[in-house]
Design a protein around this motif. Structure first.
Motif, mmCIF file in Angstrom:
data_model
loop_
_atom_site.group_PDB
_atom_site.id
_atom_site.type_symbol
_atom_site.label_atom_id
_atom_site.label_comp_id
_atom_site.label_asym_id
_atom_site.label_seq_id
_atom_site.Cartn_x
_atom_site.Cartn_y
_atom_site.Cartn_z
ATOM 1 N N ALA A 65 5.426 -4.268 7.906
ATOM 2 C CA ALA A 65 4.629 -4.128 6.688
ATOM 3 C C ALA A 65 3.148 -4.017 7.010
ATOM 4 O O ALA A 65 2.400 -3.320 6.305
ATOM 5 C CB ALA A 65 4.876 -5.309 5.759
ATOM 6 N N ALA A 66 2.713 -4.674 8.075
ATOM 7 C CA ALA A 66 1.296 -4.646 8.445
ATOM 8 C C ALA A 66 0.839 -3.233 8.804
ATOM 9 O O ALA A 66 -0.346 -2.912 8.665
ATOM 10 C CB ALA A 66 1.050 -5.593 9.615
ATOM 11 N N VAL A 67 1.768 -2.387 9.249
ATOM 12 C CA VAL A 67 1.414 -1.002 9.565
ATOM 13 C C VAL A 67 0.909 -0.290 8.316
ATOM 14 O O VAL A 67 -0.075 0.454 8.346
ATOM 15 C CB VAL A 67 2.621 -0.254 10.164
ATOM 16 C CG1 VAL A 67 2.302 1.231 10.348
ATOM 17 C CG2 VAL A 67 3.035 -0.886 11.486
ATOM 18 N N ASP A 68 1.580 -0.527 7.190
ATOM 19 C CA ASP A 68 1.172 0.112 5.949
ATOM 20 C C ASP A 68 -0.106 -0.486 5.376
ATOM 21 O O ASP A 68 -0.738 0.126 4.514
ATOM 22 C CB ASP A 68 2.298 0.043 4.912
ATOM 23 C CG ASP A 68 3.305 1.168 5.087
ATOM 24 O OD1 ASP A 68 2.969 2.154 5.773
ATOM 25 O OD2 ASP A 68 4.415 1.065 4.532
ATOM 26 N N ASP A 69 -0.477 -1.671 5.831
ATOM 27 C CA ASP A 69 -1.779 -2.216 5.424
ATOM 28 C C ASP A 69 -2.893 -1.269 5.850
ATOM 29 O O ASP A 69 -3.946 -1.197 5.212
ATOM 30 C CB ASP A 69 -2.016 -3.589 6.063
ATOM 31 C CG ASP A 69 -1.120 -4.671 5.468
ATOM 32 O OD1 ASP A 69 -0.608 -4.478 4.352
ATOM 33 O OD2 ASP A 69 -0.938 -5.711 6.137
ATOM 34 N N VAL A 70 -2.645 -0.533 6.931
ATOM 35 C CA VAL A 70 -3.644 0.384 7.467
ATOM 36 C C VAL A 70 -3.473 1.793 6.910
ATOM 37 O O VAL A 70 -4.437 2.428 6.490
ATOM 38 C CB VAL A 70 -3.568 0.419 9.011
ATOM 39 C CG1 VAL A 70 -4.528 1.453 9.578
ATOM 40 C CG2 VAL A 70 -3.850 -0.961 9.577
ATOM 41 N N ARG A 71 -2.230 2.286 6.884
ATOM 42 C CA ARG A 71 -2.050 3.707 6.568
ATOM 43 C C ARG A 71 -1.820 4.000 5.095
ATOM 44 O O ARG A 71 -1.995 5.135 4.663
ATOM 45 C CB ARG A 71 -0.896 4.279 7.395
ATOM 46 C CG ARG A 71 0.476 3.750 7.020
ATOM 47 C CD ARG A 71 1.575 4.449 7.784
ATOM 48 N NE ARG A 71 2.884 4.083 7.261
ATOM 49 C CZ ARG A 71 4.000 4.743 7.527
ATOM 50 N NH1 ARG A 71 3.973 5.799 8.309
ATOM 51 N NH2 ARG A 71 5.152 4.361 7.006
ATOM 52 N N ALA A 72 -1.436 3.014 4.301
ATOM 53 C CA ALA A 72 -1.174 3.265 2.883
ATOM 54 C C ALA A 72 -2.457 3.688 2.166
ATOM 55 O O ALA A 72 -3.539 3.182 2.450
ATOM 56 C CB ALA A 72 -0.591 2.024 2.223
ATOM 57 N N VAL A 73 -2.303 4.612 1.220
ATOM 58 C CA VAL A 73 -3.425 5.071 0.403
ATOM 59 C C VAL A 73 -3.230 4.516 -0.998
ATOM 60 O O VAL A 73 -2.215 4.781 -1.645
ATOM 61 C CB VAL A 73 -3.490 6.610 0.360
ATOM 62 C CG1 VAL A 73 -4.727 7.070 -0.418
ATOM 63 C CG2 VAL A 73 -3.500 7.197 1.775
ATOM 64 N N ALA A 74 -4.176 3.726 -1.468
ATOM 65 C CA ALA A 74 -4.047 3.077 -2.771
ATOM 66 C C ALA A 74 -3.871 4.108 -3.877
ATOM 67 O O ALA A 74 -4.493 5.172 -3.855
ATOM 68 C CB ALA A 74 -5.270 2.214 -3.050
ATOM 69 N N VAL A 75 -3.025 3.778 -4.838
ATOM 70 C CA VAL A 75 -2.761 4.697 -5.938
ATOM 71 C C VAL A 75 -4.045 5.023 -6.695
ATOM 72 O O VAL A 75 -4.306 6.188 -7.029
ATOM 73 C CB VAL A 75 -1.691 4.113 -6.886
ATOM 74 C CG1 VAL A 75 -1.581 4.941 -8.161
ATOM 75 C CG2 VAL A 75 -0.335 4.047 -6.175
ATOM 76 N N ASP A 76 -4.860 4.022 -6.961
ATOM 77 C CA ASP A 76 -6.124 4.268 -7.676
ATOM 78 C C ASP A 76 -7.017 5.235 -6.915
ATOM 79 O O ASP A 76 -7.695 6.077 -7.522
ATOM 80 C CB ASP A 76 -6.866 2.948 -7.909
ATOM 81 C CG ASP A 76 -6.200 2.079 -8.961
ATOM 82 O OD1 ASP A 76 -5.283 2.581 -9.654
ATOM 83 O OD2 ASP A 76 -6.587 0.904 -9.094
ATOM 84 N N ARG A 77 -7.021 5.101 -5.613
ATOM 85 C CA ARG A 77 -7.825 6.015 -4.796
ATOM 86 C C ARG A 77 -7.292 7.438 -4.887
ATOM 87 O O ARG A 77 -8.071 8.398 -5.019
ATOM 88 C CB ARG A 77 -7.825 5.536 -3.343
ATOM 89 C CG ARG A 77 -8.654 6.402 -2.395
ATOM 90 C CD ARG A 77 -8.524 5.902 -0.971
ATOM 91 N NE ARG A 77 -9.168 6.776 -0.022
ATOM 92 C CZ ARG A 77 -8.873 6.808 1.270
ATOM 93 N NH1 ARG A 77 -7.927 6.002 1.764
ATOM 94 N NH2 ARG A 77 -9.488 7.639 2.092
ATOM 95 N N LEU A 78 -5.987 7.585 -4.830
ATOM 96 C CA LEU A 78 -5.389 8.918 -4.950
ATOM 97 C C LEU A 78 -5.689 9.545 -6.311
ATOM 98 O O LEU A 78 -6.007 10.728 -6.403
ATOM 99 C CB LEU A 78 -3.872 8.834 -4.739
ATOM 100 C CG LEU A 78 -3.355 8.937 -3.307
ATOM 101 C CD1 LEU A 78 -1.842 8.797 -3.291
ATOM 102 C CD2 LEU A 78 -3.777 10.260 -2.682
ATOM 103 N N VAL A 79 -5.573 8.741 -7.357
ATOM 104 C CA VAL A 79 -5.871 9.250 -8.703
ATOM 105 C C VAL A 79 -7.303 9.754 -8.767
ATOM 106 O O VAL A 79 -7.580 10.828 -9.321
ATOM 107 C CB VAL A 79 -5.618 8.152 -9.758
ATOM 108 C CG1 VAL A 79 -6.173 8.575 -11.116
ATOM 109 C CG2 VAL A 79 -4.121 7.860 -9.875
#
Length: 246
Positions: free
Chosen positions: A140-154
């Motif tokens: 899960a910690a991997v996605d702490d780095v690579r995930a793009v927040a939904v609000d940011r994408l919007v």
């Protein structure tokens, strides 16, 4: 973008489109007569009006079914197509792999005439998924780095409608949370090979958590702890569909 030349070799075997999820994606595309699929992988969820797939991995392109739309080997951050190339552009479970999400979304906006559809995940929700929270927090910690927040994408899309995409208990597309009611599936190396987060995490990191999961399934501890899931038909595990009109 992360390479799938190594982790995507058997991708098509476990990542078969789920018709219920497909229906939501196709509704989101609306009446678009032409669609480009960016970060297309093996072609899952492409509607009949798909005119082109954009995918950086030759290994993934080679697994596209016969009769699929032609594929262009290119990254989302630099798409060699003219402005306004299609009515709609879709990008499904791919943005978190991009090295530069801002550049990638700008490219989506450039080549789409009318609409952009993005399937992504809300990391704040998905990281609480039982597999990650209880057994594989290191993954899960991997996605702490690579995930793009939904609000940011919007914001990058210039505004978008956000729809929750619940996952059916018998989902046929073997992405990360597809097996939320079938926990034994995560013990299968072939299933894990089709899930990028697990495929790119070293075996020695996964092994202790998977051993605990195996033990909890054998003892019935998992079933007792998650009895509330056993009668559920679908579950919100964080997947979100973003629909942006240009």
């Amino acid at each position: 973008m992360e390479t799938y030349d190594s982790i995507g070799v058997t991708y098509a075997e476990t990542r078969r489109p789920d018709l219920r999820i497909a229906a939501g994606i196709h509704r989101a595309l609306g009446d678009a007569a032409t669609v480009i699929n960016v970060g297309a992988g093996t072609g899952s969820y492409e509607p009949p009006q798909t005119v082109l797939a954009v995918e950086p991995s030759s290994v993934m392109i080679a697994q596209r079914p016969a009769g699929s739309a032609p594929a262009l080997e290119a990254s989302a951050e630099s798409i060699p197509l003219a402005d306004d190339s299609a009515d709609a552009v879709m990008a499904l479970l791919t943005v978190h792999h991009w090295s530069d999400p801002e550049a990638g979304v700008e490219e989506l906006r450039r080549i789409a005439r009318r609409r952009i559809v993005v399937l992504t995940f809300d990391h704040e929700v998905s990281r609480r998924f039982w597999l990650l929270e209880e057994y594989l927090p290191e993954a899960a910690a991997v996605d702490d780095v690579r995930a793009v927040a939904v609000d940011r994408l919007v914001a990058l899309l210039g505004g978008a409608r956000v729809e929750t995409v619940p996952v059916p208990h018998d989902c046929t597309d073997g992405f990360l949370a597809a097996f939320w009611r079938r926990p034994e599936a995560y013990l299968d190396p072939q299933v894990r090979a089709g899930i990028s987060l697990l495929a790119r995490t070293r075996d020695e990191v996964l092994r202790p958590g998977l051993a605990r999961l195996s033990g909890d399934l054998s003892s019935g501890r998992w079933q007792r702890r998650h009895a509330d899931l056993l009668d559920r038909e679908e579950l919100d595990v964080g997947y979100r569909l973003l629909v942006a009109d240009l």
